[in-house]
Design a protein around this motif. Structure first.
Motif, PDB file in Angstrom:
ATOM      1  N   ALA A  66       0.810  -1.222   0.000  1.00 23.19           N
ATOM      2  CA  ALA A  66       0.000   0.000   0.000  1.00 23.19           C
ATOM      3  C   ALA A  66       0.841   1.269   0.000  1.00 23.19           C
ATOM      4  O   ALA A  66       0.426   2.289  -0.556  1.00 23.19           O
ATOM      5  CB  ALA A  66      -0.955   0.001   1.191  1.00 23.19           C
ATOM      6  N   VAL A  67       2.016   1.234   0.570  1.00 26.82           N
ATOM      7  CA  VAL A  67       2.861   2.432   0.656  1.00 26.82           C
ATOM      8  C   VAL A  67       3.509   2.778  -0.686  1.00 26.82           C
ATOM      9  O   VAL A  67       4.103   3.850  -0.819  1.00 26.82           O
ATOM     10  CB  VAL A  67       3.954   2.282   1.741  1.00 26.82           C
ATOM     11  N   HIS A  68       3.378   1.921  -1.700  1.00 22.76           N
ATOM     12  CA  HIS A  68       4.037   2.139  -2.978  1.00 22.76           C
ATOM     13  C   HIS A  68       3.163   2.831  -4.021  1.00 22.76           C
ATOM     14  O   HIS A  68       3.608   3.040  -5.153  1.00 22.76           O
ATOM     15  CB  HIS A  68       4.568   0.816  -3.538  1.00 22.76           C
ATOM     16  N   GLY A  69       1.932   3.194  -3.675  1.00 21.20           N
ATOM     17  CA  GLY A  69       1.076   3.893  -4.624  1.00 21.20           C
ATOM     18  C   GLY A  69       0.799   3.091  -5.882  1.00 21.20           C
ATOM     19  O   GLY A  69       1.120   3.518  -6.986  1.00 21.20           O
ATOM     20  N   LEU A  70       0.232   1.937  -5.735  1.00 22.17           N
ATOM     21  CA  LEU A  70      -0.027   1.041  -6.865  1.00 22.17           C
ATOM     22  C   LEU A  70      -1.014   1.662  -7.850  1.00 22.17           C
ATOM     23  O   LEU A  70      -1.987   2.295  -7.453  1.00 22.17           O
ATOM     24  CB  LEU A  70      -0.588  -0.287  -6.363  1.00 22.17           C
ATOM     25  N   ASP A  71      -0.740   1.459  -9.129  1.00 22.91           N
ATOM     26  CA  ASP A  71      -1.627   1.957 -10.175  1.00 22.91           C
ATOM     27  C   ASP A  71      -2.652   0.907 -10.601  1.00 22.91           C
ATOM     28  O   ASP A  71      -3.811   1.215 -10.819  1.00 22.91           O
ATOM     29  CB  ASP A  71      -0.837   2.381 -11.413  1.00 22.91           C
ATOM     30  N   ARG A  72      -2.189  -0.330 -10.750  1.00 22.26           N
ATOM     31  CA  ARG A  72      -3.052  -1.419 -11.201  1.00 22.26           C
ATOM     32  C   ARG A  72      -2.655  -2.698 -10.486  1.00 22.26           C
ATOM     33  O   ARG A  72      -1.500  -2.884 -10.132  1.00 22.26           O
ATOM     34  CB  ARG A  72      -2.930  -1.615 -12.706  1.00 22.26           C
ATOM     35  N   ILE A  73      -3.641  -3.580 -10.335  1.00 16.41           N
ATOM     36  CA  ILE A  73      -3.403  -4.867  -9.701  1.00 16.41           C
ATOM     37  C   ILE A  73      -3.918  -5.951 -10.648  1.00 16.41           C
ATOM     38  O   ILE A  73      -5.119  -6.053 -10.891  1.00 16.41           O
ATOM     39  CB  ILE A  73      -4.104  -4.953  -8.327  1.00 16.41           C
ATOM     40  N   GLN A 105      -7.168  -9.595  -2.763  1.00 13.41           N
ATOM     41  CA  GLN A 105      -8.329  -8.861  -2.253  1.00 13.41           C
ATOM     42  C   GLN A 105      -7.988  -7.843  -1.154  1.00 13.41           C
ATOM     43  O   GLN A 105      -8.421  -6.698  -1.235  1.00 13.41           O
ATOM     44  CB  GLN A 105      -9.406  -9.836  -1.768  1.00 13.41           C
ATOM     45  N   PRO A 106      -7.214  -8.194  -0.126  1.00 14.92           N
ATOM     46  CA  PRO A 106      -6.892  -7.189   0.900  1.00 14.92           C
ATOM     47  C   PRO A 106      -6.129  -5.984   0.341  1.00 14.92           C
ATOM     48  O   PRO A 106      -6.365  -4.851   0.757  1.00 14.92           O
ATOM     49  CB  PRO A 106      -6.031  -7.959   1.905  1.00 14.92           C
ATOM     50  N   THR A 107      -5.260  -6.219  -0.626  1.00 14.73           N
ATOM     51  CA  THR A 107      -4.525  -5.108  -1.243  1.00 14.73           C
ATOM     52  C   THR A 107      -5.483  -4.220  -2.026  1.00 14.73           C
ATOM     53  O   THR A 107      -5.436  -2.988  -1.914  1.00 14.73           O
ATOM     54  CB  THR A 107      -3.408  -5.629  -2.168  1.00 14.73           C
ATOM     55  N   CYS A 108      -6.358  -4.822  -2.811  1.00 13.26           N
ATOM     56  CA  CYS A 108      -7.339  -4.053  -3.582  1.00 13.26           C
ATOM     57  C   CYS A 108      -8.209  -3.191  -2.674  1.00 13.26           C
ATOM     58  O   CYS A 108      -8.467  -2.024  -2.975  1.00 13.26           O
ATOM     59  CB  CYS A 108      -8.207  -4.987  -4.416  1.00 13.26           C
ATOM     60  N   GLU A 109      -8.647  -3.765  -1.581  1.00 16.82           N
ATOM     61  CA  GLU A 109      -9.477  -3.012  -0.641  1.00 16.82           C
ATOM     62  C   GLU A 109      -8.699  -1.875   0.005  1.00 16.82           C
ATOM     63  O   GLU A 109      -9.204  -0.761   0.132  1.00 16.82           O
ATOM     64  CB  GLU A 109     -10.036  -3.950   0.425  1.00 16.82           C
ATOM     65  N   LEU A 110      -7.471  -2.138   0.396  1.00 14.70           N
ATOM     66  CA  LEU A 110      -6.664  -1.132   1.083  1.00 14.70           C
ATOM     67  C   LEU A 110      -6.306   0.040   0.167  1.00 14.70           C
ATOM     68  O   LEU A 110      -6.382   1.192   0.583  1.00 14.70           O
ATOM     69  CB  LEU A 110      -5.398  -1.780   1.645  1.00 14.70           C
ATOM     70  N   VAL A 111      -5.947  -0.233  -1.071  1.00 12.80           N
ATOM     71  CA  VAL A 111      -5.558   0.839  -2.000  1.00 12.80           C
ATOM     72  C   VAL A 111      -6.718   1.315  -2.865  1.00 12.80           C
ATOM     73  O   VAL A 111      -6.553   2.197  -3.701  1.00 12.80           O
ATOM     74  CB  VAL A 111      -4.352   0.437  -2.884  1.00 12.80           C
ATOM     75  N   GLN A 112      -7.875   0.709  -2.682  1.00  6.79           N
ATOM     76  CA  GLN A 112      -9.101   1.076  -3.395  1.00  6.79           C
ATOM     77  C   GLN A 112      -8.923   1.027  -4.907  1.00  6.79           C
ATOM     78  O   GLN A 112      -9.234   1.967  -5.629  1.00  6.79           O
ATOM     79  CB  GLN A 112      -9.599   2.444  -2.937  1.00  6.79           C
ATOM     80  N   LYS A 113      -8.397  -0.108  -5.361  1.00  6.46           N
ATOM     81  CA  LYS A 113      -8.209  -0.364  -6.791  1.00  6.46           C
ATOM     82  C   LYS A 113      -8.877  -1.688  -7.131  1.00  6.46           C
ATOM     83  O   LYS A 113      -8.841  -2.630  -6.343  1.00  6.46           O
ATOM     84  CB  LYS A 113      -6.727  -0.470  -7.158  1.00  6.46           C
ATOM     85  N   PRO A 114      -9.479  -1.796  -8.317  1.00  9.49           N
ATOM     86  CA  PRO A 114     -10.082  -3.076  -8.708  1.00  9.49           C
ATOM     87  C   PRO A 114      -9.029  -4.072  -9.166  1.00  9.49           C
ATOM     88  O   PRO A 114      -7.928  -3.702  -9.555  1.00  9.49           O
ATOM     89  CB  PRO A 114     -10.983  -2.669  -9.894  1.00  9.49           C
ATOM     90  N   MET A 115      -9.402  -5.340  -9.136  1.00  7.39           N
ATOM     91  CA  MET A 115      -8.548  -6.381  -9.699  1.00  7.39           C
ATOM     92  C   MET A 115      -8.697  -6.356 -11.212  1.00  7.39           C
ATOM     93  O   MET A 115      -9.809  -6.216 -11.715  1.00  7.39           O
ATOM     94  CB  MET A 115      -8.994  -7.760  -9.221  1.00  7.39           C
ATOM     95  N   THR A 116      -7.590  -6.481 -11.907  1.00  5.54           N
ATOM     96  CA  THR A 116      -7.607  -6.623 -13.362  1.00  5.54           C
ATOM     97  C   THR A 116      -7.255  -8.061 -13.656  1.00  5.54           C
ATOM     98  O   THR A 116      -6.190  -8.536 -13.281  1.00  5.54           O
ATOM     99  CB  THR A 116      -6.585  -5.667 -14.018  1.00  5.54           C
ATOM    100  N   ALA A 117      -8.171  -8.768 -14.316  1.00  6.62           N
ATOM    101  CA  ALA A 117      -7.959 -10.184 -14.618  1.00  6.62           C
ATOM    102  C   ALA A 117      -6.841 -10.347 -15.626  1.00  6.62           C
ATOM    103  O   ALA A 117      -6.753  -9.587 -16.595  1.00  6.62           O
ATOM    104  CB  ALA A 117      -9.236 -10.816 -15.147  1.00  6.62           C
ATOM    105  N   SER A 118      -5.981 -11.313 -15.384  1.00  3.03           N
ATOM    106  CA  SER A 118      -4.929 -11.651 -16.345  1.00  3.03           C
ATOM    107  C   SER A 118      -5.159 -13.081 -16.793  1.00  3.03           C
ATOM    108  O   SER A 118      -5.877 -13.845 -16.160  1.00  3.03           O
ATOM    109  CB  SER A 118      -3.554 -11.501 -15.718  1.00  3.03           C
ATOM    110  N   ARG A 119      -4.552 -13.442 -17.873  1.00  2.04           N
ATOM    111  CA  ARG A 119      -4.689 -14.805 -18.387  1.00  2.04           C
ATOM    112  C   ARG A 119      -3.546 -15.648 -17.854  1.00  2.04           C
ATOM    113  O   ARG A 119      -2.435 -15.200 -17.743  1.00  2.04           O
ATOM    114  CB  ARG A 119      -4.667 -14.810 -19.903  1.00  2.04           C
ATOM    115  N   VAL A 120      -3.851 -16.887 -17.568  1.00  2.11           N
ATOM    116  CA  VAL A 120      -2.827 -17.817 -17.086  1.00  2.11           C
ATOM    117  C   VAL A 120      -2.397 -18.713 -18.206  1.00  2.11           C
ATOM    118  O   VAL A 120      -3.110 -19.084 -19.049  1.00  2.11           O
ATOM    119  CB  VAL A 120      -3.356 -18.656 -15.903  1.00  2.11           C
TER     120      VAL A 120
END
Length: 69
Positions: free
Chosen positions: A34-41, A54-69
């Motif tokens: 959270a201290v790093h100012g994330l732009d996307r997750i 999920q906890p990171t998304c909630e803390l930084v108030q950013k949505p999850m972006t789905a990636s392909r595996v």
């Protein structure tokens, strides 16, 4: 640009989720990131990965972006 690659917390593979320890790990990594100012997750579609992010998304108030595996 800084890219952080995080492995999921302690897993339970069947069903695809996290142990209690894994949930605590996810909360701890959220506080550290959270201290790093994330732009996307970006998150894989695996349940254990989404539960870890999920906890990171909630803390930084950013949505999850789905990636392909």
């Amino acid at each position: 640009m800084i890219l952080f690659i995080i492995r999921h917390g302690d897993p339970v593979y069947t069903p695809d989720s996290l142990t209690q320890k894994g949930r605590l790990q996810a909360e701890a990594v959220a506080k550290r990131l959270a201290v790093h100012g994330l732009d996307r997750i970006f998150v894989s579609p695996k349940g254990r990965a989404r539960m870890t992010a999920q906890p990171t998304c909630e803390l930084v108030q950013k949505p999850m972006t789905a990636s392909r595996v």
